[in-house]
Design an enzyme around this catalytic site. Sequence first.
Site, PDB file in Angstrom:
ATOM      1  N   GLN A   1       5.346  -2.208   8.028  1.00 49.38           N
ATOM      2  CA  GLN A   1       4.877  -2.443   9.390  1.00 49.38           C
ATOM      3  C   GLN A   1       3.538  -1.733   9.591  1.00 49.38           C
ATOM      4  O   GLN A   1       3.449  -0.523   9.423  1.00 49.38           O
ATOM      5  CB  GLN A   1       5.892  -1.917  10.400  1.00 49.38           C
ATOM      6  CG  GLN A   1       7.211  -2.640  10.342  1.00 49.38           C
ATOM      7  CD  GLN A   1       7.113  -4.095  10.764  1.00 49.38           C
ATOM      8  OE1 GLN A   1       6.249  -4.471  11.552  1.00 49.38           O
ATOM      9  NE2 GLN A   1       8.001  -4.915  10.246  1.00 49.38           N
TER      10      GLN A   1
ATOM     11  N   TYR B   1      15.066  -9.663   3.845  1.00 49.86           N
ATOM     12  CA  TYR B   1      13.614  -9.454   3.842  1.00 49.86           C
ATOM     13  C   TYR B   1      13.344  -7.972   4.130  1.00 49.86           C
ATOM     14  O   TYR B   1      12.583  -7.621   5.029  1.00 49.86           O
ATOM     15  CB  TYR B   1      12.893 -10.346   4.856  1.00 49.86           C
ATOM     16  CG  TYR B   1      13.181 -11.823   4.691  1.00 49.86           C
ATOM     17  CD1 TYR B   1      12.497 -12.575   3.740  1.00 49.86           C
ATOM     18  CD2 TYR B   1      14.130 -12.454   5.484  1.00 49.86           C
ATOM     19  CE1 TYR B   1      12.756 -13.931   3.590  1.00 49.86           C
ATOM     20  CE2 TYR B   1      14.400 -13.808   5.335  1.00 49.86           C
ATOM     21  CZ  TYR B   1      13.713 -14.543   4.384  1.00 49.86           C
ATOM     22  OH  TYR B   1      13.965 -15.881   4.239  1.00 49.86           O
TER      23      TYR B   1
ATOM     24  N   GLU C   1      15.301  -8.014  -0.982  1.00 46.46           N
ATOM     25  CA  GLU C   1      13.847  -8.226  -0.978  1.00 46.46           C
ATOM     26  C   GLU C   1      13.444  -9.018  -2.206  1.00 46.46           C
ATOM     27  O   GLU C   1      13.787  -8.646  -3.332  1.00 46.46           O
ATOM     28  CB  GLU C   1      13.105  -6.893  -0.951  1.00 46.46           C
ATOM     29  CG  GLU C   1      11.597  -7.015  -0.994  1.00 46.46           C
ATOM     30  CD  GLU C   1      11.017  -7.927   0.083  1.00 46.46           C
ATOM     31  OE1 GLU C   1      10.213  -8.818  -0.257  1.00 46.46           O
ATOM     32  OE2 GLU C   1      11.364  -7.771   1.266  1.00 46.46           O
TER      33      GLU C   1
ATOM     34  N   ASP D   1      14.182  -9.975   9.004  1.00 50.53           N
ATOM     35  CA  ASP D   1      12.777  -9.695   9.319  1.00 50.53           C
ATOM     36  C   ASP D   1      11.914 -10.498   8.348  1.00 50.53           C
ATOM     37  O   ASP D   1      11.322  -9.957   7.419  1.00 50.53           O
ATOM     38  CB  ASP D   1      12.506  -8.192   9.185  1.00 50.53           C
ATOM     39  CG  ASP D   1      11.093  -7.813   9.592  1.00 50.53           C
ATOM     40  OD1 ASP D   1      10.392  -8.644  10.202  1.00 50.53           O
ATOM     41  OD2 ASP D   1      10.686  -6.679   9.284  1.00 50.53           O
TER      42      ASP D   1
ATOM     43  N   CYS E   1       7.377 -11.638  13.960  1.00 51.79           N
ATOM     44  CA  CYS E   1       6.010 -11.293  14.340  1.00 51.79           C
ATOM     45  C   CYS E   1       5.344 -12.445  15.083  1.00 51.79           C
ATOM     46  O   CYS E   1       4.193 -12.346  15.474  1.00 51.79           O
ATOM     47  CB  CYS E   1       5.197 -10.881  13.113  1.00 51.79           C
ATOM     48  SG  CYS E   1       5.046 -12.165  11.887  1.00 51.79           S
TER      49      CYS E   1
END
Length: 179
Positions: free
Chosen positions: A59, A85, A106, A151, A178
Amino acid sequence: DPEDLATIGVTGVPATTGRDLRSVWGEICVVDRAAELDGLDSPLWADVRWRRGPASFFQSNRFLAGRLVRAVADAARGARVVDLYAGVGFFALAVAATGAEVTAVEGDAASGSDLVENAAPWGSRVRAVCDTVESVLAGSGTLRADSVIIDPPRAGLSPEALDGVGRLVAGRLIYVSCD
């Protein structure tokens, strides 16, 4: 001048040559500690730290990061949490600090490598899975968890990942976007 860089908080300058990553000056990787982020100065998160290389996702909004972690960790309830994720373990480690067992998935090689390293001190509380979300969801049959954190990258969920999320059995779904 390295001294000038250090005074503004730069800890290193990495460079890549082909697939090799090397340091031009200082450290290649950055380590952030939860206690350094706004809103995470509680003893609960004292042991949470994230190491990441320049190719890994993290982030980027330092003014929001601590509050975002706290909001997701507060929302993720239960003993078993899946973080899809997961990047370098941004949410997974914070949730593990609350006492949950977390499976962090991931697919990116750079972020996955950092995730494995970041998960190691947590032992069985954080299980790092370096594979695509689509593969993990397709191969799991019905995945069960008390909470699932999603995410995804800016593009969102692929149709295969969305189909896999539809098969999840979870008491709570936390979707961070996002967009």
